[in-house]
Enzyme design. Structure first.
Site, mmCIF file in Angstrom:
data_model
loop_
_atom_site.group_PDB
_atom_site.id
_atom_site.type_symbol
_atom_site.label_atom_id
_atom_site.label_comp_id
_atom_site.label_asym_id
_atom_site.label_seq_id
_atom_site.Cartn_x
_atom_site.Cartn_y
_atom_site.Cartn_z
ATOM 1 N N LYS A 42 0.815 -1.193 0.000
ATOM 2 C CA LYS A 42 0.000 0.000 0.000
ATOM 3 C C LYS A 42 0.860 1.259 0.000
ATOM 4 O O LYS A 42 0.439 2.316 -0.462
ATOM 5 C CB LYS A 42 -0.877 0.026 1.259
ATOM 6 N N GLY A 43 2.063 1.160 0.551
ATOM 7 C CA GLY A 43 2.858 2.331 0.901
ATOM 8 C C GLY A 43 3.077 3.373 -0.176
ATOM 9 O O GLY A 43 3.133 4.563 0.106
ATOM 10 N N GLU A 98 8.269 2.449 -5.390
ATOM 11 C CA GLU A 98 8.177 2.011 -3.993
ATOM 12 C C GLU A 98 8.186 3.238 -3.074
ATOM 13 O O GLU A 98 8.662 4.310 -3.448
ATOM 14 C CB GLU A 98 9.370 1.077 -3.729
ATOM 15 N N ASP A 102 14.658 0.132 2.578
ATOM 16 C CA ASP A 102 15.264 -0.023 3.900
ATOM 17 C C ASP A 102 16.428 -1.014 3.765
ATOM 18 O O ASP A 102 17.508 -0.644 3.337
ATOM 19 C CB ASP A 102 14.154 -0.487 4.858
#
Ligand code: IMP
Ligand code: MG
Length: 178
Positions: A42-43, A98, A102
């Site tokens: 979802k980000g 995206e 990370d």
């Protein structure tokens, strides 16, 4: 919400300006080509919606939902495809979008699995890069901002599925949620 997070790490204005720059760059790079942009749910949905409106060539959009994080704010080390692409991408120029990189696990895993579908080209775009945390080396073609090693929320990014609607990027204040 505002009360908890205080000053934004990256303001709405800064985000808007950077997305215009990224849009201009992507428009120039793909001029005369057909482009399929994939949004990682979802980000990335907020970033994606703003980014596509700053790209001035015709684009096809598609969506994938993946999960890398469990309930805690740390990587589980496993990438699960919850929902896959709706159309074939063989022979297409693909740009995967995206929210944040990370460890790099998510994008390195998806890079391989999308490459296996034989697109004409595959590039990666991320709004945020938490470069200090990188474990899996993966070249990101378009980066919005480099961020420090802190848990960030807002502008699509969540903590336990909350705060995605914050219109800027803020550092999660752990003392306020425990
Ligand atoms: P990676 O696979 O370790 O690179 O993690 C990337 C994914 O972890 C992103 O798609 C985010 O969903 C999530 N993530 C990593 N850091 C943060 C953060 O600071 N805030 C919110 N989500 C994050
Ligand atoms: Mg994510």
């Amino acid at each position: 919400m505002e009360r908890i997070f205080g000053k934004p790490l990256i303001t709405q204005r800064q985000i808007e300006k950077r997305i215009r720059e990224l849009g201009t760059k992507i428009t120039a790079d793909y001029e005369g080509k057909e482009l399929v942009m994939i949004c990682l749910l979802k980000g990335a949905y907020v970033f994606f919606a703003d980014l596509v409106r700053n790209i001035h060539i015709s684009v096809d959009v598609d969506f994938m939902m993946v999960s890398t994080y469990g309930a805690r704010a740390s990587s589980s080390g496993v990438v699960k495809i919850i929902s896959d692409l709706s159309s074939p991408i063989k022979g297409k120029n693909v740009l995967l979008v995206e929210d944040i990189v990370d460890s790099g696990l998510t994008l390195s895993y998806l890079y391989k699995s999308i490459k296996a579908k034989n697109p004409r080209s595959l590039k990666l775009c991320a709004l945020l890069d938490k470069v200090e945390r990188r474990k899996h080396e993966i070249p990101i073609d378009y980066i919005g901002f480099t961020v420090p090693n802190k848990y960030v929320i807002g502008y699509g990014l969540d903590y336990q599925d909350r705060y995605r609607n914050l219109p800027y990027i803020a550092v999660l204040d752990v003392s306020d949620i425990e």
